[in-house]
Motif scaffolding. Structure first.
Motif, PDB file in Angstrom:
ATOM      1  N   CYS A 374       0.815  -0.999   0.177  1.00  0.00           N
ATOM      2  CA  CYS A 374       0.016   0.010   0.125  1.00  0.00           C
ATOM      3  C   CYS A 374       0.906   1.075  -0.030  1.00  0.00           C
ATOM      4  CB  CYS A 374      -1.033   0.098   1.175  1.00  0.00           C
ATOM      5  SG  CYS A 374      -0.288  -0.083   2.761  1.00  0.00           S
ATOM      6  N   ASN A 377      -1.825   8.666  -0.672  1.00  0.00           N
ATOM      7  CA  ASN A 377      -1.828   9.386  -2.070  1.00  0.00           C
ATOM      8  C   ASN A 377      -0.630  10.578  -1.820  1.00  0.00           C
ATOM      9  OD1 ASN A 377      -4.046   8.031  -3.142  1.00  0.00           O
ATOM     10  ND2 ASN A 377      -5.377   9.075  -1.785  1.00  0.00           N
ATOM     11  N   ALA A 383       0.586   2.780  -8.449  1.00  0.00           N
ATOM     12  CA  ALA A 383       0.340   1.216  -8.753  1.00  0.00           C
ATOM     13  C   ALA A 383       1.392   0.430  -9.479  1.00  0.00           C
ATOM     14  CB  ALA A 383      -1.130   1.186  -9.487  1.00  0.00           C
ATOM     15  N   ASP A 408      -8.597   0.931  -3.776  1.00  0.00           N
ATOM     16  CA  ASP A 408      -8.847   2.161  -3.099  1.00  0.00           C
ATOM     17  C   ASP A 408      -9.652   2.263  -1.887  1.00  0.00           C
ATOM     18  OD1 ASP A 408      -9.209   4.848  -2.422  1.00  0.00           O
ATOM     19  OD2 ASP A 408     -10.450   5.333  -4.258  1.00  0.00           O
ATOM     20  N   TYR A 414      -6.403   5.328   1.511  1.00  0.00           N
ATOM     21  CA  TYR A 414      -5.130   5.066   0.979  1.00  0.00           C
ATOM     22  C   TYR A 414      -5.260   4.094  -0.223  1.00  0.00           C
ATOM     23  CZ  TYR A 414      -5.094   0.397   3.276  1.00  0.00           C
ATOM     24  OH  TYR A 414      -5.137  -0.917   3.688  1.00  0.00           O
ATOM     25  N   GLN A 415      -4.433   3.672  -0.515  1.00  0.00           N
ATOM     26  CA  GLN A 415      -4.332   2.809  -1.808  1.00  0.00           C
ATOM     27  C   GLN A 415      -3.667   1.702  -1.326  1.00  0.00           C
ATOM     28  OE1 GLN A 415      -5.733   3.903  -4.656  1.00  0.00           O
ATOM     29  NE2 GLN A 415      -6.322   5.710  -3.160  1.00  0.00           N
TER      30      GLN A 415
END
Length: 470
Positions: A374, A377, A383, A408, A414-415
């Motif tokens: 993870c 942003n 990614a 997402d 957060y990613q």
């Protein structure tokens, strides 16, 4: 306190004690720069790594990095050390240990040798050797280690990659959580745990979510475990009230002071472990604890101070958290590697390195180690970096990863990874979900003859019927 010396070219470098040597030897990361303990130049870092490679492993038993008298984590590490398990490597230096690990990893009984060794290793030994290893070294050794745990599914078996299905919702809306959970199940996610980060830590809200997940699990006879990631005191209270608790969760760190910032200590963690096990809800095992960690957590709490009042590097403190975790034989442990932010891991390169370090160190210490692949942003990552880390961790035999709808997390902001990302890794690397979960998917007609997940769930699948047209 030992003074360590090394020379690069015509320049001599001096390091005052293990705390400073370990910090200066750590691959560059923003958290150590923030703490003021990072090497000032690449040359100084190389000199520290040369000096660290010459340190006897046995010295970590006599020269601690956080004071024994004032830190219960240090006391746990020292007092629980197993000299007999340590004996095969007791005469080695850190550099010799790296060579030994790589030799064993390429041999016929690597898994058994590493399992026997784990109780004899301290976190500081493991952190030290990781600092002088390349990424491929971390991957090669981790891939040869086997650590399993079990509750309703078995985690960490060779050839398996499990997933946490994380259906978070900004307001804990049951409909939103149910929709995200169903989406993940239809894509083969959730065999490690269906785990919700609640928007509030209120006991009533947590109980409502626990009942929601348990009703879903029972309705579809899903062989997995659920968890609402509330504070351990909330969970203990709900166990006493009769709530359907599978796993007991808690964030932990590598110093007593940092754990105090989380509102926990070793005694409370033991109470949670005993409370969870008392319910006897597991079917194939009784590992009930779920721990999350992350590089930078101690620094963010101003709880990163070591011997002589010096700052301890964040990776060494992270590895010390694994000593806390292994004391309670957990089902799951994962580092939320890029979650704390760029102040601690600045970019994709640092996140990838930290993820491989954490995974290697956790497995070598005997943990069923997972990673939340993870980033936040505002980090210099994207990614593509996460694709790289996921693939490397899959090769390294990572026990599980975290997956969220569309990668997402709309509640935590957060990613992470998506359900489809896990399918990519399983297909590419020939990995399967936990065997109990795989059998359940197959029984619902959701697997092809070669074990791959069907593009569309079979019409007779009750999950498919509930979901409607896709």
């Amino acid at each position: 306190m030992t003074v360590y010396r090394s020379t690069i070219g015509a320049t001599a470098y001096t390091f005052d004690g293990l705390v400073e040597l370990m910090a200066k030897a750590t691959p560059l990361r923003s958290g150590d720069e923030l703490a003021g303990c990072a090497a000032a130049t690449d040359a100084e870092r190389a000199a520290a790594q040369w000096a660290l490679a010459e340190v006897p492993l046995a010295r970590f038993l006599t020269e601690v990095v956080v004071p024994y008298e004032s830190d219960e984590v240090t006391r746990l590490i020292v007092d629980s050390h197993d000299p007999a398990a340590f004996a095969p490597v007791a005469s080695l230096t850190v550099g010799d240990f790296r060579d030994w690990l790589l030799t064993v990893a390429s041999g016929p009984d690597a898994a058994g040798t590493f399992a026997a060794l784990a109780p004899g290793l301290t976190p500081e030994m493991v952190a030290a050797v990781s600092k002088i290893m390349r990424n491929q070294d971390l991957i090669a050794v981790a891939a040869a280690i086997e650590v399993t745990s079990a509750f309703r599914t078995t985690i960490g078996l060779p050839g398996r990659l499990s997933t946490r299905l994380q259906p978070n919702h900004p307001t804990d809306d049951p409909r939103g959580i149910a929709a995200a959970t169903l989406d993940g199940l239809l894509l083969g996610a959730g065999d490690a745990v269906i785990g919700i980060n609640p928007a509030t830590d209120s006991p009533r809200a947590t109980a409502d979510l626990l009942h929601l997940l348990d009703e879903l699990r029972v309705r579809f006879d899903i062989p997995t475990q659920s968890c609402v990631l509330s504070h351990i005191t909330t969970t203990i209270g709900l166990i006493e009230a009769g709530a359907p608790v599978d796993l007991v969760f808690q964030s932990i760190a590598g110093t007593q002071a940092a754990n105090a910032g989380f509102g926990v200590n070793l005694s409370l963690l033991n109470e949670g472990n005993e409370a969870g096990r008392s319910l006897k809800r597991g079917t194939v095992g009784d590992n009930v604890m779920y721990f999350e960690t992350g590089q930078g957590s101690a620094l963010s709490a101003n709880a990163h101070w070591g011997v002589g009042g010096k700052p301890v590097d964040q990776q060494t403190l992270e590895t010390r958290a694994y000593a806390v975790a292994r004391q309670f034989n957990p089902l799951l442990v994962n580092t939320v590697v890029g979650f704390i932010g760029p102040e601690y891991l600045y970019d994709g390169k640092q996140i990838i390195r930290a993820g491989l370090e954490d995974h290697f160190c956790g497995k070598l210490l005997g943990l069923p180690m997972g990673v939340d692949v993870c980033y936040t942003n505002h980090a210099e990552a994207d990614a593509d970096d996460m694709d790289t880390l996921l693939t490397l961790l899959g090769v390294a035999g990572c026990a599980f990863v975290i997956t969220v709808p569309g990668a997402d997390d709309v509640m935590l902001g957060y990613q992470s990874l998506s359900f489809h990302d896990a399918l990519y890794a399983r297909k590419l690397l020939g990995r399967k979900p936990a065997p109990e979960f795989e059998a359940w998917l197959d029984g619902l007609g959701m697997l092809e003859s070669d074990g791959r997940l069907r593009q569309v769930a079979a019409p007779q699948s009750p999950l498919r019927a509930l979901a409607g047209p896709r």
